[in-house]
Motif scaffolding. Structure first.
Motif, mmCIF file in Angstrom:
data_model
loop_
_atom_site.group_PDB
_atom_site.id
_atom_site.type_symbol
_atom_site.label_atom_id
_atom_site.label_comp_id
_atom_site.label_asym_id
_atom_site.label_seq_id
_atom_site.Cartn_x
_atom_site.Cartn_y
_atom_site.Cartn_z
ATOM 1 N N TYR A 38 -0.812 8.393 3.102
ATOM 2 C CA TYR A 38 -1.741 9.065 2.067
ATOM 3 C C TYR A 38 -1.369 9.199 0.904
ATOM 4 O O TYR A 38 -2.249 8.787 -0.276
ATOM 5 N N ASN A 39 -0.106 8.831 0.389
ATOM 6 C CA ASN A 39 0.599 8.845 -1.004
ATOM 7 C C ASN A 39 0.445 7.379 -1.602
ATOM 8 O O ASN A 39 0.143 7.382 -2.467
ATOM 9 N N LYS A 40 0.266 6.455 -0.709
ATOM 10 C CA LYS A 40 -0.131 5.199 -1.024
ATOM 11 C C LYS A 40 -1.737 5.267 -1.496
ATOM 12 O O LYS A 40 -1.915 4.413 -2.486
ATOM 13 N N PHE A 41 -2.549 5.843 -0.618
ATOM 14 C CA PHE A 41 -3.881 5.988 -1.040
ATOM 15 C C PHE A 41 -4.144 6.522 -2.442
ATOM 16 O O PHE A 41 -4.720 6.206 -3.355
ATOM 17 N N LEU A 42 -3.272 7.733 -2.657
ATOM 18 C CA LEU A 42 -3.386 8.239 -3.995
ATOM 19 C C LEU A 42 -3.065 7.535 -5.053
ATOM 20 O O LEU A 42 -3.513 7.727 -6.218
ATOM 21 N N ARG A 46 -3.559 0.200 -0.567
ATOM 22 C CA ARG A 46 -3.867 0.060 0.901
ATOM 23 C C ARG A 46 -3.344 0.854 1.621
ATOM 24 O O ARG A 46 -1.941 1.163 1.594
ATOM 25 N N ALA A 47 -4.008 1.849 2.638
ATOM 26 C CA ALA A 47 -3.393 2.748 3.513
ATOM 27 C C ALA A 47 -3.945 2.759 5.006
ATOM 28 O O ALA A 47 -5.191 2.281 4.814
ATOM 29 N N ASP A 48 -3.250 3.133 5.746
ATOM 30 C CA ASP A 48 -3.977 3.109 7.184
ATOM 31 C C ASP A 48 -4.810 4.345 7.262
ATOM 32 O O ASP A 48 -4.765 5.475 6.910
ATOM 33 N N PRO A 49 -6.180 4.007 7.475
ATOM 34 C CA PRO A 49 -7.230 4.887 7.427
ATOM 35 C C PRO A 49 -7.259 6.180 8.456
ATOM 36 O O PRO A 49 -7.609 7.070 8.250
ATOM 37 N N LEU A 116 -9.759 3.002 -4.800
ATOM 38 C CA LEU A 116 -9.893 2.001 -5.955
ATOM 39 C C LEU A 116 -8.546 1.158 -6.081
ATOM 40 O O LEU A 116 -7.539 1.801 -6.566
ATOM 41 N N CYS A 117 -8.318 0.225 -5.405
ATOM 42 C CA CYS A 117 -6.925 -0.791 -5.609
ATOM 43 C C CYS A 117 -6.953 -1.538 -6.883
ATOM 44 O O CYS A 117 -7.878 -1.982 -7.337
ATOM 45 N N GLU A 118 -5.727 -1.896 -7.024
ATOM 46 C CA GLU A 118 -5.521 -2.709 -8.065
ATOM 47 C C GLU A 118 -6.028 -2.105 -9.553
ATOM 48 O O GLU A 118 -6.640 -2.889 -10.248
ATOM 49 N N PRO A 119 -5.571 -1.197 -9.889
ATOM 50 C CA PRO A 119 -5.892 -0.397 -11.196
ATOM 51 C C PRO A 119 -5.501 -1.336 -12.427
ATOM 52 O O PRO A 119 -4.651 -2.026 -12.412
ATOM 53 N N LEU A 120 -6.302 -1.028 -13.501
ATOM 54 C CA LEU A 120 -6.014 -1.982 -14.564
ATOM 55 C C LEU A 120 -5.626 -1.111 -15.898
ATOM 56 O O LEU A 120 -5.539 0.138 -15.878
ATOM 57 N N ASP A 121 -5.077 -1.910 -16.745
ATOM 58 C CA ASP A 121 -4.772 -1.069 -17.931
ATOM 59 C C ASP A 121 -5.386 -1.787 -19.396
ATOM 60 O O ASP A 121 -5.003 -2.666 -19.820
ATOM 61 N N THR A 122 -6.770 -1.347 -19.291
ATOM 62 C CA THR A 122 -7.633 -1.944 -20.380
ATOM 63 C C THR A 122 -7.948 -0.991 -21.613
ATOM 64 O O THR A 122 -8.469 -1.619 -22.418
#
Length: 211
Positions: A38-42, A46-49, A116-122
């Motif tokens: 769950y912490n990975k998800f936050l 990717r996390a185990d659903p 929302l995976c792979e956040p950006l720094d835009t």
């Protein structure tokens, strides 16, 4: 020109997750894996659903005709998932989520919980409007300091500008910001915006802004 969207304000529902393996409380040998997932998800990983919330309820009457929903986590309708996946295949994680009317009531809506995976720094702070874009320092329990971006007053300054570095956006169409303090804020490209128009007869989400 990209867009910014977030939840809250008028139209926000009080959503209660049903108990799930990774929810709050102390870490124990039995729930360690679930909490780690769950912490990975936050963090946008990717996390185990099986360790994530999959169902919940709202106590008040639920009627939501917009394609996105935020509490502050981001949800979308299943047909919207297909549009996102067509433009950004394999980037984000989607987890089916059912909403009931009342704690023991019937299912009244089905959404996809978006990780929302792979956040950006835009966000380019210097040329952005200082009324809404500010730097904020965060100090963790190890006394390590991190400079974050705080976006405040979005609802009050219609003419405010948020500058984005387009070279860092690349071919992305839906993303969260690495340094943004508010996890409910999401950016969307003009191409995805146009592709979603058939599903937006009642608007996009609770709050939406052209930047």
């Amino acid at each position: 020109m990209p867009y910014l969207m977030t939840g809250g304000g008028k139209g926000k529902y009080e959503l209660h997750d049903d108990p799930f393996p990774g929810e709050g409380g102390p870490v124990t040998p039995e729930n360690r894996v679930a909490k780690s997932s769950y912490n990975k998800f936050l963090r946008g990983e990717r996390a185990d659903p099986e360790h994530l919330p999959r169902t919940g309820y709202v106590p008040e009457p639920f009627k939501h005709d917009k394609p996105f929903l935020a509490y502050p986590r981001l949800f979308c309708k299943p047909e919207v998932k297909a549009v996102i996946e067509e433009l950004e295949p394999g980037i984000h994680q989607f987890v089916p989520y059912q909403i009931r009317q009342g704690e023991d009531g019937p299912v009244v809506a089905e959404f996809e919980y978006i990780n929302l995976c792979e956040p950006l720094d835009t966000i380019d702070v210097e040329p952005s409007d200082p009324r809404i874009v500010r730097l904020a320092e965060k100090v963790d329990h190890h006394e390590e300091r991190t400079v974050l971006i705080s976006l405040g007053g979005l609802r009050y300054f219609d003419d405010a500008h948020i500058a984005l570095d387009e070279t860092k956006i690349g071919n992305r169409h839906l993303w969260a910001e690495k340094r943004c303090r508010d996890s409910s804020i999401t950016f969307i490209s003009d191409k995805l915006y146009e592709a979603l128009q058939p599903y937006c007869t009642q608007g996009f989400i609770d709050f939406f802004k052209t930047i």
